[in-house]
Motif scaffolding. Structure first.
Motif, PDB file in Angstrom:
ATOM      1  N   ALA A  21       0.823  -1.206   0.000  1.00 33.23           N
ATOM      2  CA  ALA A  21       0.000   0.000   0.000  1.00 33.23           C
ATOM      3  C   ALA A  21       0.856   1.255   0.000  1.00 33.23           C
ATOM      4  CB  ALA A  21      -0.926  -0.008   1.222  1.00 33.23           C
ATOM      5  N   LEU A  22       1.897   1.268   0.804  1.00 41.52           N
ATOM      6  CA  LEU A  22       2.790   2.418   0.885  1.00 41.52           C
ATOM      7  C   LEU A  22       3.473   2.697  -0.449  1.00 41.52           C
ATOM      8  CD1 LEU A  22       4.587   1.942   4.328  1.00 41.52           C
ATOM      9  CD2 LEU A  22       3.385   4.003   3.606  1.00 41.52           C
ATOM     10  N   THR A  23       3.845   1.646  -1.133  1.00 44.28           N
ATOM     11  CA  THR A  23       4.699   1.774  -2.317  1.00 44.28           C
ATOM     12  C   THR A  23       3.962   1.533  -3.628  1.00 44.28           C
ATOM     13  OG1 THR A  23       5.354  -0.566  -2.178  1.00 44.28           O
ATOM     14  CG2 THR A  23       6.687   1.023  -0.958  1.00 44.28           C
ATOM     15  N   SER A  24       2.645   1.264  -3.535  1.00 43.31           N
ATOM     16  CA  SER A  24       1.860   0.916  -4.727  1.00 43.31           C
ATOM     17  C   SER A  24       2.502  -0.258  -5.459  1.00 43.31           C
ATOM     18  CB  SER A  24       1.721   2.125  -5.672  1.00 43.31           C
ATOM     19  OG  SER A  24       1.046   3.171  -5.031  1.00 43.31           O
ATOM     20  N   SER A  25       3.034  -1.176  -4.678  1.00 45.26           N
ATOM     21  CA  SER A  25       3.647  -2.383  -5.238  1.00 45.26           C
ATOM     22  C   SER A  25       2.610  -3.499  -5.292  1.00 45.26           C
ATOM     23  CB  SER A  25       4.842  -2.817  -4.378  1.00 45.26           C
ATOM     24  OG  SER A  25       5.780  -1.780  -4.260  1.00 45.26           O
ATOM     25  N   ASP A  26       3.017  -4.627  -5.800  1.00 48.13           N
ATOM     26  CA  ASP A  26       2.112  -5.770  -5.884  1.00 48.13           C
ATOM     27  C   ASP A  26       2.850  -7.045  -5.496  1.00 48.13           C
ATOM     28  OD1 ASP A  26      -0.294  -6.995  -6.283  1.00 48.13           O
ATOM     29  OD2 ASP A  26      -0.009  -7.293  -8.437  1.00 48.13           O
ATOM     30  N   ILE A  27       3.575  -6.958  -4.366  1.00 51.58           N
ATOM     31  CA  ILE A  27       4.279  -8.145  -3.864  1.00 51.58           C
ATOM     32  C   ILE A  27       3.252  -9.057  -3.221  1.00 51.58           C
ATOM     33  CG2 ILE A  27       6.031  -8.951  -2.229  1.00 51.58           C
ATOM     34  CD1 ILE A  27       7.310  -6.118  -2.566  1.00 51.58           C
ATOM     35  N   ILE A  37      12.194 -13.006   3.219  1.00 54.31           N
ATOM     36  CA  ILE A  37      13.507 -13.321   3.779  1.00 54.31           C
ATOM     37  C   ILE A  37      14.445 -12.156   3.536  1.00 54.31           C
ATOM     38  CG2 ILE A  37      15.486 -14.870   3.648  1.00 54.31           C
ATOM     39  CD1 ILE A  37      13.571 -17.142   3.073  1.00 54.31           C
ATOM     40  N   ASP A  38      14.641 -11.795   2.271  1.00 53.31           N
ATOM     41  CA  ASP A  38      15.401 -10.586   1.979  1.00 53.31           C
ATOM     42  C   ASP A  38      14.438  -9.407   2.041  1.00 53.31           C
ATOM     43  OD1 ASP A  38      17.848 -11.887   1.513  1.00 53.31           O
ATOM     44  OD2 ASP A  38      17.139 -12.492  -0.481  1.00 53.31           O
ATOM     45  N   PRO A  39      14.826  -8.308   2.676  1.00 54.94           N
ATOM     46  CA  PRO A  39      13.905  -7.181   2.833  1.00 54.94           C
ATOM     47  C   PRO A  39      13.512  -6.554   1.503  1.00 54.94           C
ATOM     48  CG  PRO A  39      16.134  -6.568   3.528  1.00 54.94           C
ATOM     49  CD  PRO A  39      16.142  -8.048   3.289  1.00 54.94           C
ATOM     50  N   ASN A  40      12.206  -6.214   1.367  1.00 52.41           N
ATOM     51  CA  ASN A  40      11.745  -5.445   0.226  1.00 52.41           C
ATOM     52  C   ASN A  40      12.018  -3.971   0.508  1.00 52.41           C
ATOM     53  OD1 ASN A  40      10.509  -7.740  -1.090  1.00 52.41           O
ATOM     54  ND2 ASN A  40       8.912  -7.634   0.474  1.00 52.41           N
ATOM     55  N   LYS A  41      12.466  -3.227  -0.498  1.00 51.22           N
ATOM     56  CA  LYS A  41      12.832  -1.833  -0.303  1.00 51.22           C
ATOM     57  C   LYS A  41      12.169  -0.964  -1.362  1.00 51.22           C
ATOM     58  CE  LYS A  41      17.403  -3.271   1.371  1.00 51.22           C
ATOM     59  NZ  LYS A  41      18.872  -3.152   1.187  1.00 51.22           N
ATOM     60  N   ALA A  42      11.817   0.261  -0.962  1.00 49.94           N
ATOM     61  CA  ALA A  42      11.231   1.204  -1.918  1.00 49.94           C
ATOM     62  C   ALA A  42      11.379   2.623  -1.384  1.00 49.94           C
ATOM     63  CB  ALA A  42       9.761   0.888  -2.161  1.00 49.94           C
ATOM     64  N   ASP A  69      12.775   6.283   2.541  1.00 48.76           N
ATOM     65  CA  ASP A  69      13.080   4.916   2.134  1.00 48.76           C
ATOM     66  C   ASP A  69      12.359   3.983   3.105  1.00 48.76           C
ATOM     67  OD1 ASP A  69      14.734   6.000   0.268  1.00 48.76           O
ATOM     68  OD2 ASP A  69      16.602   5.444   1.245  1.00 48.76           O
ATOM     69  N   VAL A  70      11.601   3.052   2.581  1.00 45.86           N
ATOM     70  CA  VAL A  70      10.858   2.107   3.418  1.00 45.86           C
ATOM     71  C   VAL A  70      11.381   0.700   3.163  1.00 45.86           C
ATOM     72  CG1 VAL A  70       8.595   1.168   3.998  1.00 45.86           C
ATOM     73  CG2 VAL A  70       8.813   3.575   3.381  1.00 45.86           C
ATOM     74  N   VAL A  71      11.647  -0.023   4.239  1.00 46.96           N
ATOM     75  CA  VAL A  71      12.173  -1.378   4.147  1.00 46.96           C
ATOM     76  C   VAL A  71      11.225  -2.323   4.873  1.00 46.96           C
ATOM     77  CG1 VAL A  71      14.158  -2.871   4.587  1.00 46.96           C
ATOM     78  CG2 VAL A  71      14.506  -0.424   4.214  1.00 46.96           C
ATOM     79  N   ASP A  72      10.740  -3.331   4.172  1.00 52.15           N
ATOM     80  CA  ASP A  72       9.896  -4.366   4.772  1.00 52.15           C
ATOM     81  C   ASP A  72      10.822  -5.479   5.253  1.00 52.15           C
ATOM     82  OD1 ASP A  72       8.014  -6.260   5.461  1.00 52.15           O
ATOM     83  OD2 ASP A  72       7.507  -6.793   3.404  1.00 52.15           O
ATOM     84  N   ILE A  73      11.100  -5.463   6.559  1.00 58.65           N
ATOM     85  CA  ILE A  73      12.048  -6.413   7.135  1.00 58.65           C
ATOM     86  C   ILE A  73      11.323  -7.708   7.489  1.00 58.65           C
ATOM     87  CG2 ILE A  73      13.571  -6.830   9.123  1.00 58.65           C
ATOM     88  CD1 ILE A  73      14.041  -3.721   9.063  1.00 58.65           C
ATOM     89  N   ALA A  74      11.965  -8.831   7.215  1.00 58.16           N
ATOM     90  CA  ALA A  74      11.343 -10.137   7.416  1.00 58.16           C
ATOM     91  C   ALA A  74      10.815 -10.300   8.830  1.00 58.16           C
ATOM     92  CB  ALA A  74      12.346 -11.237   7.096  1.00 58.16           C
ATOM     93  N   GLY A  75       9.722 -11.035   8.960  1.00 55.02           N
ATOM     94  CA  GLY A  75       9.063 -11.211  10.249  1.00 55.02           C
ATOM     95  C   GLY A  75       9.947 -11.886  11.289  1.00 55.02           C
ATOM     96  N   LEU A  76       9.797 -11.435  12.533  1.00 52.08           N
ATOM     97  CA  LEU A  76      10.544 -12.005  13.648  1.00 52.08           C
ATOM     98  C   LEU A  76       9.682 -13.010  14.396  1.00 52.08           C
ATOM     99  CD1 LEU A  76      12.040  -8.664  14.994  1.00 52.08           C
ATOM    100  CD2 LEU A  76      13.327 -10.461  13.858  1.00 52.08           C
ATOM    101  N   ILE A  77      10.337 -13.860  15.157  1.00 51.58           N
ATOM    102  CA  ILE A  77       9.639 -14.775  16.045  1.00 51.58           C
ATOM    103  C   ILE A  77      10.351 -14.783  17.387  1.00 51.58           C
ATOM    104  CG2 ILE A  77       8.842 -16.280  14.172  1.00 51.58           C
ATOM    105  CD1 ILE A  77      11.073 -18.253  15.006  1.00 51.58           C
ATOM    106  N   ARG A  78       9.732 -15.381  18.385  1.00 56.40           N
ATOM    107  CA  ARG A  78      10.375 -15.500  19.686  1.00 56.40           C
ATOM    108  C   ARG A  78      11.682 -16.283  19.532  1.00 56.40           C
ATOM    109  NH1 ARG A  78       6.316 -17.109  21.822  1.00 56.40           N
ATOM    110  NH2 ARG A  78       5.517 -15.198  22.744  1.00 56.40           N
ATOM    111  N   GLY A  79      12.763 -15.745  20.088  1.00 55.70           N
ATOM    112  CA  GLY A  79      14.074 -16.383  19.962  1.00 55.70           C
ATOM    113  C   GLY A  79      14.901 -15.819  18.835  1.00 55.70           C
ATOM    114  N   ALA A  80      14.402 -14.767  18.175  1.00 57.15           N
ATOM    115  CA  ALA A  80      15.112 -14.188  17.029  1.00 57.15           C
ATOM    116  C   ALA A  80      16.502 -13.708  17.415  1.00 57.15           C
ATOM    117  CB  ALA A  80      14.299 -13.031  16.447  1.00 57.15           C
ATOM    118  N   ALA A  81      16.639 -13.124  18.610  1.00 53.45           N
ATOM    119  CA  ALA A  81      17.934 -12.579  19.043  1.00 53.45           C
ATOM    120  C   ALA A  81      18.979 -13.675  19.207  1.00 53.45           C
ATOM    121  CB  ALA A  81      17.773 -11.815  20.350  1.00 53.45           C
ATOM    122  N   LYS A  82      18.506 -14.922  19.338  1.00 47.75           N
ATOM    123  CA  LYS A  82      19.432 -16.048  19.470  1.00 47.75           C
ATOM    124  C   LYS A  82      19.553 -16.814  18.156  1.00 47.75           C
ATOM    125  CE  LYS A  82      18.401 -16.514  24.396  1.00 47.75           C
ATOM    126  NZ  LYS A  82      17.852 -17.391  25.457  1.00 47.75           N
TER     127      LYS A  82
END
Length: 367
Positions: A21-27, A37-42, A69-82
């Motif tokens: 919506a922010l970028t008028s993209s169609d991912i 997995i790899d961040p989407n950027k626009a 610049d907007v970056v869609d960073i891959a989703g995190l889960i519990r334990g991500a820091a490890k």
């Protein structure tokens, strides 16, 4: 002045839909963990009605908005820091942004899997924040170990900052967020080179259902998330990612009809972009002429020569004066600089002038 915002959240909370919506993209959003997995950027335009009005009423050939610049960073889960779920890679992506848009799911949908099998905004927010805290604890611990060697060598700077590092480490070990410490400006400056994720400005973005948008009545989920944001002194914005994604794909005329249908004055994402812009401590000045009307972002409180330098470094070095008209005065003069000069609302300002949001400026510089 390139500025970057990063969209974070648990998997399947609607980040990719909002990014579209922010970028008028169609991912294609996907209903499974780690679809991104790899961040989407626009690069996204920041809406500005002042630019639109000057363009519509003047002779400018084009209009140029401020951008983020907007970056869609891959989703995190519990334990991500490890390292769970490729967490270390994702957290490294977050470290590169200037501000964080924390997307929180505030709707039920049996067709969209939740990583914890139930919707609970507060739990989800705290899950993400805990992972960021743990990652920052790792960063501070490493810096303290490095600092010990410098202290042994009687390094005064290392000795001076040691108590602050210890304060941060104790905070993180308690799994407390550093916003509870009410750090001073000097302390924030001393921590800047650590690039701590938890010290980045954050907006909690409540992704609501279409039903909630239409009813104009907050759900229990949204009330909980916005209350949490207020208690934690965070900015909060409520949008329906699904509807915003549909709006972004429409032509201007269709878009206006669609907004009216939902009782909206403008897309909810406009408010999000403006909030992000404000959160970064930015202001806008405008330039206009036959070639273009353009918005320029600057830090709030910036003086005229530094603002001129945003356009070109030579303008700052050779700055003489700035001819300034406030936007409201410019509009009252039918967007005519000649009329503004005639009415005496176009004024010359020197090196000590602090540029105001909406100033329409011509910079004068020497050879």
């Amino acid at each position: 002045m390139a500025l970057k915002t990063g969209m974070v959240g648990l998997t399947n909370v609607g980040k990719t839909t909002i990014f579209n919506a922010l970028t008028s993209s169609d991912i294609e959003p996907s209903n499974y963990t780690f679809a991104t997995i790899d961040p989407n950027k626009a690069v996204v335009n920041v809406p500005d009605a002042r630019v639109d009005e000057i363009f519509a009423n003047g002779t400018c050939a084009r209009k140029v908005y401020n951008t983020l610049d907007v970056v869609d960073i891959a989703g995190l889960i519990r334990g991500a820091a490890k390292g769970e779920g490729l967490g270390n890679k994702f957290l490294s992506d977050i470290r590169q942004v200037d501000a964080v848009l924390h997307i929180v799911r505030c709707f039920d949908d049996e067709n969209v899997v939740h990583v914890d099998n139930s919707v609970n905004p507060i739990r989800d927010i705290e899950t993400i924040e805990t992972e960021l805290i743990i990652k920052d604890l790792e960063t501070v611990t490493k810096r303290i170990e490095k600092n010990v060697k410098l202290i042994r060598a009687k390094d005064k700077e290392a000795m001076g900052v040691a108590p602050l590092y210890d304060k941060m480490k104790n905070c993180f070990e308690d799994l407390s967020h550093p916003r509870t410490l009410q750090l001073t400006d000097s302390e924030m400056a001393a921590l800047a080179d650590l690039n701590l994720i938890t010290l980045k400005p954050q907006i909690i973005v409540c992704n609501i259902s279409e039903e909630e948008l239409v009813s104009k009545s907050e759900s229990e989920y949204t009330r909980a998330a916005t209350r949490y944001a207020k208690e934690q002194n965070c900015a909060a914005v409520t949008i329906c990612g699904k509807v915003e994604a549909e709006i972004s794909q429409l032509e201007a005329e269709e878009k206006n009809s669609f907004l009216e249908e939902y009782g909206l004055v403008e897309p909810g994402l406009n408010a999000l972009l403006k909030k992000a812009y404000s959160l970064l401590g930015l202001s806008t000045f405008l330039t206009e002429g036959d070639i273009e009307v353009r918005a320029w972002n600057i830090r709030q409180g910036m003086l005229a020569p530094q603002a001129a330098g945003v356009i070109h470094t030579d303008f700052e070095k050779k700055f003489i004066k700035a001819e300034v008209i406030s936007y409201d005065d410019f509009k009252a003069c039918d967007f005519s600089r000649a009329e503004a000069r005639k009415k005496g609302v176009a004024r010359l300002e020197g090196k000590s002038y602090e540029v105001k949001d909406g100033d329409v400026i011509i910079f004068r510089s020497g050879q």
